[in-house]
Design an enzyme around this catalytic site. Structure first.
Site, mmCIF file in Angstrom:
data_model
loop_
_atom_site.group_PDB
_atom_site.id
_atom_site.type_symbol
_atom_site.label_atom_id
_atom_site.label_comp_id
_atom_site.label_asym_id
_atom_site.label_seq_id
_atom_site.Cartn_x
_atom_site.Cartn_y
_atom_site.Cartn_z
ATOM 1 N N LYS A 121 0.841 -1.200 0.000
ATOM 2 C CA LYS A 121 0.000 0.000 0.000
ATOM 3 C C LYS A 121 0.876 1.251 0.000
ATOM 4 O O LYS A 121 1.887 1.316 0.715
ATOM 5 C CB LYS A 121 -0.912 -0.012 1.232
ATOM 6 C CG LYS A 121 -1.958 1.106 1.264
ATOM 7 C CD LYS A 121 -2.874 0.919 2.463
ATOM 8 C CE LYS A 121 -3.942 2.012 2.564
ATOM 9 N NZ LYS A 121 -4.842 1.820 3.711
ATOM 10 N N SER A 141 -9.736 1.843 2.871
ATOM 11 C CA SER A 141 -8.875 2.607 1.989
ATOM 12 C C SER A 141 -7.867 1.765 1.221
ATOM 13 O O SER A 141 -7.245 2.235 0.266
ATOM 14 C CB SER A 141 -8.119 3.654 2.808
ATOM 15 O OG SER A 141 -7.266 3.037 3.765
ATOM 16 N N SER A 161 -9.999 -0.664 7.054
ATOM 17 C CA SER A 161 -9.469 -0.458 5.709
ATOM 18 C C SER A 161 -8.731 -1.638 5.115
ATOM 19 O O SER A 161 -8.314 -1.574 3.963
ATOM 20 C CB SER A 161 -8.548 0.774 5.693
ATOM 21 O OG SER A 161 -9.301 1.948 5.858
#
Length: 486
Positions: free
Chosen positions: A75, A150, A174
């Site tokens: 990420k 997210s 997330s």
């Protein structure tokens, strides 16, 4: 794409080389990215060099670890030395960190092949990956729908086989919520089990890094390599890390050894009936596998959402104060003085959702409102944790849906932030209490979209979660289905 263990066997038997596996992965990324946009940066040269090093070890007759030669995505809010780290924000569009996060360093030390940095909601603030400054990511099961957020880029990349496993971060759901939307396994570990050093902060008392995989065993393997004490992180727990792979066994016998509690407050109004049916059927299967099932109450569970949206924005308002255009990142032009430069930089550099949360947090922390909002929210947070403590006095693992619905259409809730926030209704209380939780596929709705089931454990009981999740996974075939549009 094969699992970690399958790829490892292929490598040591010299059936495939790490370079071949990496090239195939990069070719798949190149083919799918125009549809998905899972990645913000693809590190092809570095990945091939890492793969060549693994092949050289094998050629020399050296033993290799489980992660060596495995394609992994990261990420893009985890700092990677010499590689762009944007947090999905214009304000960090060209930022190249001078240091490495602890978890990505552990991956490199383990010989993993990092193929790129994945898309996310700006500064991890969102539930759909629609808040990225660099465009949204599509859900591999339906390109018109969101992958969740997210960590939507990481979840979509794993689901679409653009990598074997991936890292995400979880502040209020997330990792787990996009895992649910994309039909993969995602785990949020106990707060402090995995170092946050080098993770760009959103809400420091809630953020935690965790793994995505297509199977429970892959998620357990990745967590095994990133967990552990780190002196660079003041919140890191100095505890011994068990062998999580010993927990992946196919059943829950002897009968009644594992007690599983259904959180009654998570069912009923607001829950998609298809999601409820899938999770209920999963409970019946777990009972057949040997678990003892009972209903438990966490009466303050529903207060998690409003509590989170006071505490998390308050911490964000403090953490994001550092982005001022002075030291690094984007700086607005044509400012006549320092104050104007600050204002223009933040106005132009931050997106709407980030500005919204900064404003909420600053308000909650301001004089006259601190006691009424922030302090009260901290007290409710304690009550939520006490509810979990009472529940774990009765059972070993708690269960509920991961999300109230399956994946929503892109743009469906962008004009209604409060409705969007409800997508994290089931996951937020876990972060407030600092507990571990895992989401895994438990069915599909009538549109062919994945449904996720969330298992919640007591502090540092990731081993129990892997045990229950693996037993369920091996008794079903949900994890074997592949996305229909990639």
């Amino acid at each position: 794409m094969a699992s970690i263990r399958e790829i490892h066997k292929q490598l040591i038997k010299k059936e495939r080389s790490a370079v071949e596996i990496t090239k195939e992965t990069l070719e798949r990324i190149e083919a799918l990215e125009p549809k998905l946009h899972s990645f913000l940066t693809i590190t092809a040269d570095g990945a091939l060099e890492q793969a060549r090093q693994v092949d050289a070890k094998i050629a020399a007759g050296e033993d290799i670890g489980l992660l060596e030669g495995i394609p992994i995505a990261v990420k893009d809010n985890l700092c990677t030395e010499g590689i762009r780290t944007t947090c999905g924000s214009k304000i960090l569009e060209n930022y190249i960190p001078p240091y490495e996060s602890t978890v990505t360093q552990k991956l490199r030390d383990a010989g993993a092949v990092v193929v790129g940095k994945t898309n996310l909601d700006e500064f991890a603030m969102g539930s759909s990956t629609e808040n990225s400054a660099f465009g949204l990511t599509a859900n591999p099961w339906d390109l018109d729908r969101v992958p969740g957020g997210s960590s939507g880029g990481s979840a979509a990349a794993v689901a679409a086989e653009e990598c074997t496993v991936a890292l995400g971060s979880d502040t209020g759901g997330s990792i787990r919520q996009p895992a649910s939307f994309c039909g993969v396994v995602g785990m949020k570990p106990t707060y402090g089990l995995v170092s946050r050093y080098g993770l760009v902060a959103y809400a420091s008392s809630l953020d935690q890094i965790g793994p995505f995989g297509r199977t429970v065993e892959d998620a357990a393997t990745l967590l095994q390599h990133i967990a552990g004490y780190d002196p660079k992180d003041a919140t890191s727990l100095k505890v011994s890390i068990p062998d999580y792979l010993k927990s992946v066994k196919p059943n829950l016998k002897p009968k009644g050894q594992r007690r599983i509690g259904i959180i009654k407050e998570t069912f009923g109004e607001g829950l998609d009936p298809q999601v409820e049916r899938a999770v209920t059927a999963s409970m019946e299967l777990l009972q057949e596998l040997g678990a003892e099932i009972q209903v438990v109450s966490c009466p303050r569970f529903r207060y998690g959402l409003p509590t989170y949206y006071i505490l998390a924005p308050s911490e964000a308002s403090a953490n994001l104060a550092r982005y001022d255009g002075v030291k690094y990142g984007f700086r607005a032009e044509n400012a006549e003085n320092l104050g104007e430069m600050y204002a223009k930089t933040r106005a132009q550099g931050f997106g709407a959702e980030v500005k919204r949360r900064i404003a909420i947090g600053t308000y909650a922390l301001s004089a006259g409102y601190y006691d009424a909002y922030y302090l009260k929210a901290q007290k409710v947070r304690t009550l939520i944790k006490e509810d979990f403590d009472r529940a774990f006095a009765q059972v070993d693992v708690l269960v509920c849906p991961t999300a109230p619905t399956t994946a929503i259409k892109a743009g469906e809730k962008t004009d209604d932030p409060l409705s969007m926030y409800l997508l994290d209704l089931m996951t937020i209380p876990v972060n407030l209490a600092g507990l571990p939780a895992i989401s895994l596929p438990c069915g599909f709705d009538d549109k062919g979209l994945p449904i996720g089931m969330q298992l919640i454990g007591n502090v540092l009981r990731e081993d129990l979660l892997f045990e229950v999740a693996y037993a369920y996974e091996q008794a079903t075939e949900w994890h074997l289905r592949k996305p229909t549009q990639v």
